[in-house]
Design an enzyme around this catalytic site. Structure first.
Site, PDB file in Angstrom:
ATOM      1  N   LYS A  77      37.325  34.413  32.381  1.00  0.00           N
ATOM      2  CA  LYS A  77      36.596  35.443  31.639  1.00  0.00           C
ATOM      3  C   LYS A  77      35.951  34.752  30.430  1.00  0.00           C
ATOM      4  O   LYS A  77      36.541  33.822  29.856  1.00  0.00           O
ATOM      5  CB  LYS A  77      37.632  36.492  31.195  1.00  0.00           C
ATOM      6  N   SER A 152      37.974  45.484  31.217  1.00  0.00           N
ATOM      7  CA  SER A 152      36.849  44.667  30.824  1.00  0.00           C
ATOM      8  C   SER A 152      36.703  43.372  31.626  1.00  0.00           C
ATOM      9  O   SER A 152      35.641  42.759  31.597  1.00  0.00           O
ATOM     10  CB  SER A 152      36.960  44.331  29.335  1.00  0.00           C
ATOM     11  N   SER A 176      42.752  45.856  30.975  1.00  0.00           N
ATOM     12  CA  SER A 176      41.553  45.130  31.416  1.00  0.00           C
ATOM     13  C   SER A 176      41.732  44.143  32.551  1.00  0.00           C
ATOM     14  O   SER A 176      40.742  43.639  33.077  1.00  0.00           O
ATOM     15  CB  SER A 176      40.911  44.417  30.235  1.00  0.00           C
TER      16      SER A 176
HETATM   17  N1  GLN Z   1      39.496  49.634  28.377  1.00  0.00           N
HETATM   18  C1  GLN Z   1      40.352  49.407  27.251  1.00  0.00           C
HETATM   19  C2  GLN Z   1      39.531  49.397  25.989  1.00  0.00           C
HETATM   20  O1  GLN Z   1      38.377  49.601  26.084  1.00  0.00           O
HETATM   21  C3  GLN Z   1      41.120  48.146  27.428  1.00  0.00           C
HETATM   22  C4  GLN Z   1      40.367  46.911  27.108  1.00  0.00           C
HETATM   23  C5  GLN Z   1      41.146  45.668  27.389  1.00  0.00           C
HETATM   24  O2  GLN Z   1      42.241  45.707  27.952  1.00  0.00           O
HETATM   25  N2  GLN Z   1      40.612  44.568  26.930  1.00  0.00           N
HETATM   26  O3  GLN Z   1      40.029  49.191  24.934  1.00  0.00           O
END
Ligand code: GLN
Length: 473
Positions: A77, A152, A176
């Site tokens: 990532k 994400s 994520s």
């Molecule tokens: N979707 C969650 C957020 O927007 C988790 C993001 C993540 O785990 N990096 O905060």
């Protein structure tokens, strides 16, 4: 979609000279080029990857042991600091940033013989559930190009399913890794908080951030965890790892006590998801697990608490991007014929700004007690409920998400609707427990993910039951 053998098999074949690391790197780069239309990848690292691959092949020629991931290409990532190209976290403010050191996780993988070939797309700074918050582009779901891959770590999950590399890395602050795994049909592991060093990973919310693998199989996830976990002086939040290898798995389901979390099976589930999850639970029962329902009444509060605690930490972590030391606009630099620093106003996207504002607000005097302190109280209640549940159960189970992959654009104009995507994943982050999403059938032709959660440090047991479940499918 792209096929790669199991990681252990690739490494064995590289070590025994049946496969060449340079060919594997080329195969991966070719797949990335062929599947460009999915927009899973932000940048490639061809020169460094090929160079490292030839070093691996040279060692093999001299009969030197390379390591358990010998010659295996992987994709990180783009919030992992890596050599050989840029690290942007998909944010304009980091455009052009070349990392001066590598993330410990990357170093450990390289030591084991793996080769980072590319950087995957994400929601900028990992804020999001769909990759639609990327300042670069939206990644498309490998099963349906009109849908999101989840987020994400959406680029990483899509990359694995498209076969761009045998495994990828993600980060999980509120879901994520697991959410995109669920939406794309991959295995996504969020280890116990502190098991994998976060040094050199762009911080989102430091009290919940963890690093983990996205893979095709549980066995592959276990091998990557085995290599990445363990002490690192550069991360002071680390815990001791298991003395036994994470690849030494007990896959027995018979006799295991599994709690079906009542609050995760609420009315909000899409009917197609419910059918697949109920059938997965039935399979576990038929394999001899002792399955009963467990209620954890604080879980419905987890999302609200997470969306206070995490922006609070985000607002602090993003303070370092001061518009002076990071970020320049290449366009303006060309126009002005000089280096041009992006201000915070120009460099941060809408979602980062929203989180900075929410975070600053909930920490401000007069509001701290009403929001931040209350959210931390809820967090303690959640931790206590997990501890209580794990006094009676080996594992908790439910869906990873209430829905399958949604359409691109479907949730972008309503941030709350986007945040609701995380309703099931965030509690494990708030409590620091390990959790995994494994594929459990399809609904409307799209993958459904089963989430299994274990007590803190029970990552090996969690991988074991997940593999046991995988074998039932
Ligand atoms: N979707 C969650 C957020 O927007 C988790 C993001 C993540 O785990 N990096 O905060």
């Amino acid at each position: 979609m792209g096929q790669w053998p199991a990681l252990s098999e690739i490494a064995f074949k590289v070590q025994s000279g049946q496969l060449k690391a340079v060919d594997l790197v080329d195969k991966s780069l070719q797949a990335i080029a062929d599947k460009q239309d999915y927009q899973a990848i932000i940048s490639i690292i061809p020169d460094r990857a090929r160079q490292r691959a030839s070093q691996v092949d040279e060692k093999v020629k001299k009969a030197v042991q390379v390591g358990p991931l010998a010659g295996i290409p992987f994709i990180a990532k783009d919030n992992f600091l890596t050599f050989g190209g840029e690290t942007t976290a998909a944010s304009n403010i980091l455009r052009g940033f070349k990392a001066p050191y590598q993330a410990t996780a990357i170093e450990k993988l390289e030591e084991a013989g793996a080769i980072c070939v590319a950087k995957a797309n994400l929601d900028a700074f990992a804020h999001g559930s769909s990759t639609e918050n990327s300042d670069w582009f939206v990644t498309k779901n490998p099963h349906d190009k009109t849908r999101v891959p989840g987020g994400s770590s959406g680029g990483s999950a899509a990359a694995v399913i498209l076969g761009l590399a045998p495994f990828a890395l993600g980060t999980d602050t509120g879901g994520s890794i697991r959410l995109p795994a669920s939406f794309c049909g991959a295995v996504g592991l969020k280890p116990t908080y502190g098991l994998v060093s976060r040094s050199g990973v762009v911080a989102m919310a430091s009290s919940t951030d963890v690093i983990g693998p996205l893979t095709k199989t549980v066995e592959d996830a276990a091998l990557v965890l085995e290599v990445m976990s363990g002490q690192d002086q550069l991360d002071s939040t680390m815990i001791e790892r298991d003395n036994n290898s994470y690849t030494d798995l007990d896959t027995k389901i018979k006799g295991k006590k599994i709690g079906v979390v009542k609050e995760y099976m609420s009315d909000g589930l899409e009917p197609g998801v419910r059918i697949q999850i109920e059938s997965a639970i039935e399979k576990l029962k038929n394999a001899g697990a002792q399955v009963t329902e467990v209620s954890m009444p604080s879980l419905p509060l987890a999302l609200a608490a997470y969306y206070i605690v995490s922006p609070a930490e985000v607002s602090s972590n993003l303070a370092r991007y001061d518009g002076q030391r990071y970020g320049h606009s290449s366009k303006k630099a060309v126009d002005l014929d000089q280096s041009y620093e992006l201000s915070r106003e120009e460099g941060f996207g809408l979602e980062a700004k929203r989180r900075i504002m929410i975070g600053t607000h909930v920490l401000s005097s007069g509001y701290y007690d009403a929001y931040y302190k209350k959210a931390q109280t809820v967090r303690t209640m959640i931790i206590n409920e997990f501890n209580q549940a794990f006094a009676s159960y080996d594992f908790l189970v439910g869906p990873t998400a209430p829905m399958v992959a949604f359409k691109i654009g479907e949730r972008t104009d309503d941030p709350l609707k986007m945040y609701l995507t995380d309703i099931i994943t965030v509690a494990a982050n708030m409590a620091g427990n390990p959790a995994i999403s494994v594929p459990a059938g399809k609904s409307q032709g799209l993958p459904v993910g089963l989430q299994l959660i274990a007590s803190q440090r029970a990552d090996r047991a969690l991988l074991g039951i997940a593999k046991g479940f995988e074998e039932l499918a």
